[in-house]
Motif scaffolding. Structure first.
Motif, PDB file in Angstrom:
ATOM      1  N   THR A   1      -5.812  24.346  -5.601  1.00 17.56           N
ATOM      2  CA  THR A   1      -6.817  24.427  -6.595  1.00 17.56           C
ATOM      3  C   THR A   1      -6.718  24.372  -7.978  1.00 17.56           C
ATOM      4  O   THR A   1      -7.355  24.260  -9.036  1.00 17.56           O
ATOM      5  N   ASP A   2      -5.104  24.329  -8.381  1.00 23.02           N
ATOM      6  CA  ASP A   2      -4.954  23.981  -9.434  1.00 23.02           C
ATOM      7  C   ASP A   2      -4.967  22.582  -9.343  1.00 23.02           C
ATOM      8  O   ASP A   2      -4.200  21.392  -9.392  1.00 23.02           O
ATOM      9  N   ILE A   3      -6.139  21.809 -10.539  1.00 24.06           N
ATOM     10  CA  ILE A   3      -5.988  20.516 -10.673  1.00 24.06           C
ATOM     11  C   ILE A   3      -4.619  20.107 -11.733  1.00 24.06           C
ATOM     12  O   ILE A   3      -5.152  18.999 -11.636  1.00 24.06           O
ATOM     13  N   SER A   4      -4.568  21.222 -11.981  1.00 29.45           N
ATOM     14  CA  SER A   4      -3.288  20.056 -13.705  1.00 29.45           C
ATOM     15  C   SER A   4      -2.222  19.723 -12.448  1.00 29.45           C
ATOM     16  O   SER A   4      -1.434  18.841 -13.173  1.00 29.45           O
ATOM     17  N   VAL A   5      -1.792  20.249 -11.391  1.00 29.34           N
ATOM     18  CA  VAL A   5      -0.839  19.626 -10.540  1.00 29.34           C
ATOM     19  C   VAL A   5      -1.330  18.181 -10.049  1.00 29.34           C
ATOM     20  O   VAL A   5      -0.330  17.154  -9.828  1.00 29.34           O
ATOM     21  N   TYR A   6      -2.685  17.611  -9.404  1.00 23.41           N
ATOM     22  CA  TYR A   6      -2.785  16.181 -10.175  1.00 23.41           C
ATOM     23  C   TYR A   6      -2.951  15.051 -10.356  1.00 23.41           C
ATOM     24  O   TYR A   6      -3.005  14.540 -10.429  1.00 23.41           O
TER      25      TYR A   6
ATOM     26  N   ILE B   1       0.476  14.541 -10.710  1.00 28.19           N
ATOM     27  CA  ILE B   1       0.314  13.111  -9.544  1.00 28.19           C
ATOM     28  C   ILE B   1       0.378  12.041 -10.245  1.00 28.19           C
ATOM     29  O   ILE B   1       1.153  10.937 -10.228  1.00 28.19           O
ATOM     30  N   PHE B   2      -0.324  11.830 -10.694  1.00 22.33           N
ATOM     31  CA  PHE B   2      -1.743  10.654 -11.112  1.00 22.33           C
ATOM     32  C   PHE B   2      -1.610   9.965 -12.110  1.00 22.33           C
ATOM     33  O   PHE B   2      -1.231   9.087 -11.930  1.00 22.33           O
ATOM     34  N   LYS B   3      -0.550  11.397 -12.831  1.00 22.14           N
ATOM     35  CA  LYS B   3       0.132   9.781 -14.034  1.00 22.14           C
ATOM     36  C   LYS B   3       1.419   9.454 -14.119  1.00 22.14           C
ATOM     37  O   LYS B   3       1.482   8.378 -14.635  1.00 22.14           O
TER      38      LYS B   3
ATOM     39  N   LEU C   1       2.291   8.560 -11.260  1.00 23.61           N
ATOM     40  CA  LEU C   1       2.335   6.848 -10.693  1.00 23.61           C
ATOM     41  C   LEU C   1       1.875   5.655 -11.570  1.00 23.61           C
ATOM     42  O   LEU C   1       1.750   4.973 -11.592  1.00 23.61           O
ATOM     43  N   LYS C   2       0.700   6.538 -12.305  1.00 23.21           N
ATOM     44  CA  LYS C   2       0.246   6.086 -13.378  1.00 23.21           C
ATOM     45  C   LYS C   2       1.174   4.980 -14.133  1.00 23.21           C
ATOM     46  O   LYS C   2       1.810   3.761 -13.960  1.00 23.21           O
ATOM     47  N   ASP C   3       2.669   6.251 -14.559  1.00 20.88           N
ATOM     48  CA  ASP C   3       3.620   6.067 -15.717  1.00 20.88           C
ATOM     49  C   ASP C   3       4.424   5.225 -14.701  1.00 20.88           C
ATOM     50  O   ASP C   3       5.479   4.251 -15.206  1.00 20.88           O
ATOM     51  N   ASN C   4       5.050   4.959 -13.483  1.00 22.45           N
ATOM     52  CA  ASN C   4       6.053   4.913 -12.555  1.00 22.45           C
ATOM     53  C   ASN C   4       5.818   3.596 -11.571  1.00 22.45           C
ATOM     54  O   ASN C   4       6.761   2.775 -11.696  1.00 22.45           O
ATOM     55  N   LEU C   5       4.209   3.084 -11.058  1.00 22.18           N
ATOM     56  CA  LEU C   5       4.128   2.495 -10.386  1.00 22.18           C
ATOM     57  C   LEU C   5       2.961   1.378 -10.234  1.00 22.18           C
ATOM     58  O   LEU C   5       3.473   0.126  -9.832  1.00 22.18           O
ATOM     59  N   ILE C   6       1.864   1.229 -11.042  1.00 24.34           N
ATOM     60  CA  ILE C   6       0.502   0.834 -12.231  1.00 24.34           C
ATOM     61  C   ILE C   6       1.250  -0.214 -12.514  1.00 24.34           C
ATOM     62  O   ILE C   6       1.383   0.164 -13.350  1.00 24.34           O
ATOM     63  N   ILE C   7       1.603  -1.213 -12.459  1.00 21.05           N
ATOM     64  CA  ILE C   7       1.420  -2.386 -13.071  1.00 21.05           C
ATOM     65  C   ILE C   7       0.537  -3.157 -14.328  1.00 21.05           C
ATOM     66  O   ILE C   7      -0.940  -3.511 -13.152  1.00 21.05           O
TER      67      ILE C   7
ATOM     68  N   ASN D   1       0.944  -1.328  -0.229  1.00 22.90           N
ATOM     69  CA  ASN D   1      -0.234   0.387  -0.149  1.00 22.90           C
ATOM     70  C   ASN D   1       0.649   1.069  -0.028  1.00 22.90           C
ATOM     71  O   ASN D   1       1.889   0.972   0.655  1.00 22.90           O
ATOM     72  N   ILE D   2       0.772   2.145  -0.965  1.00 20.54           N
ATOM     73  CA  ILE D   2       1.293   3.474  -0.661  1.00 20.54           C
ATOM     74  C   ILE D   2       0.808   4.426  -0.344  1.00 20.54           C
ATOM     75  O   ILE D   2      -0.922   4.822  -0.824  1.00 20.54           O
ATOM     76  N   GLN D   3       0.677   4.678   0.370  1.00 23.07           N
ATOM     77  CA  GLN D   3      -0.223   6.448   0.235  1.00 23.07           C
ATOM     78  C   GLN D   3       0.712   7.920   0.118  1.00 23.07           C
ATOM     79  O   GLN D   3       2.182   8.582   0.551  1.00 23.07           O
ATOM     80  N   ILE D   4       0.024   8.719  -0.295  1.00 22.97           N
ATOM     81  CA  ILE D   4       0.081   9.494  -0.719  1.00 22.97           C
ATOM     82  C   ILE D   4      -0.697  11.164  -0.268  1.00 22.97           C
ATOM     83  O   ILE D   4      -1.852  10.858   0.055  1.00 22.97           O
ATOM     84  N   HIS D   5       0.803  11.886   0.161  1.00 21.05           N
ATOM     85  CA  HIS D   5      -0.339  13.141   0.655  1.00 21.05           C
ATOM     86  C   HIS D   5      -0.480  14.622  -0.476  1.00 21.05           C
ATOM     87  O   HIS D   5       0.190  14.678  -0.850  1.00 21.05           O
ATOM     88  N   LEU D   6      -1.133  14.564  -0.862  1.00 21.31           N
ATOM     89  CA  LEU D   6      -1.150  15.706  -1.493  1.00 21.31           C
ATOM     90  C   LEU D   6      -1.690  17.333  -1.333  1.00 21.31           C
ATOM     91  O   LEU D   6      -2.341  17.525  -0.333  1.00 21.31           O
ATOM     92  N   PRO D   7      -0.602  18.286  -2.118  1.00 23.19           N
ATOM     93  CA  PRO D   7      -0.723  19.085  -1.267  1.00 23.19           C
ATOM     94  C   PRO D   7      -1.928  20.551  -1.565  1.00 23.19           C
ATOM     95  O   PRO D   7      -3.287  20.007  -2.720  1.00 23.19           O
ATOM     96  N   ALA D   8      -1.994  21.113  -0.972  1.00 24.58           N
ATOM     97  CA  ALA D   8      -3.591  21.991  -0.832  1.00 24.58           C
ATOM     98  C   ALA D   8      -3.292  22.959  -1.875  1.00 24.58           C
ATOM     99  O   ALA D   8      -2.550  23.620  -2.176  1.00 24.58           O
TER     100      ALA D   8
END
Length: 204
Positions: free
Chosen positions: A186-191, A194-196, A198-204, A177-184
């Motif tokens: 309002t810029d949706i591009s930051v999120y 981050i998720f892109k 994760l998908k490229d580097n961790l999810i198999i 399990n990986i826990q991610i602490h997202l920054p506060a």
């Protein structure tokens, strides 16, 4: 009629000889000299050699067989005596597959009918048969000392536990399990970034 059965006129040393076989070093040849070496010096003790030969524990020239080696394993000792008795006294076991548990009169009667010998010889055959039976086991499935020790080891020490297939199974059963602490922000591009990642580097 069958061939005469082997016997010892004096059977009182038969049990101790079998016990000594269990602990003594395996000889290259089981001879009268070897008997003396392990403490049996009486001329009557020598009759054990043809008995061991007929039971299949030694060859004609005295060389110990694989059955002899089983005598040295305490977990197999009694079972191999029972097994070799069934072979040597096969005619008796044809009469009764549990002849060793029959009454003395029944055993003597069967020996007399099969061998055709006089009462004196029948008594000799009977006495040796009965003493051998007291040293034997005739049921159950013996487990060798080596196999018993293997079974008592932890699974990882029993061998065969490091195969590629088992390693793959362990690997496939591994979860994390990986826990991610997202920054506060309002810029949706930051999120999205981050998720892109994760998908490229961790999810198999």
């Amino acid at each position: 009629m069958t061939d005469t059965y082997p016997y010892m006129v004096s059977n009182n040393k038969l049990g101790p000889i079998f016990e000594k076989i269990k602990t003594a070093a395996r000889p290259s040849k089981f001879t009268n000299e070897f008997l003396k070496t392990i403490g049996f010096t009486s001329s009557n003790d020598r009759a054990v050699i043809p008995l061991l030969r007929r039971l299949g524990f030694i060859t004609d020239d005295g060389t110990p067989t694989a059955a002899y080696d089983k005598l040295k394993d305490s977990t197999l000792h009694k079972h191999i005596i029972g097994e070799r008795m069934r072979d040597l006294y096969s005619d008796l076991y044809t009469v009764d597959e549990n002849i060793h548990a029959a009454s003395d009169d029944e055993i003597k009667g069967a020996i007399s009918r099969i061998t055709g010998k006089d009462a004196k010889l029948v008594n000799y055959y009977f006495a040796t048969f009965k003493l051998l039976a007291s040293l034997a086991k005739f049921d159950g499935s013996p487990i060798s000392k080596k196999e018993k020790e293997k079974q008592e080891k932890p699974p990882e020490q029993q061998g065969g536990g490091n195969s590629d297939e088992e390693k793959r199974k362990v690997k496939s059963d591994f979860h994390y399990n990986i826990q991610i602490h997202l920054p506060a922000t309002t810029d949706i591009s930051v999120y999205n970034a981050i998720f892109k990642s994760l998908k490229d580097n961790l999810i198999i």
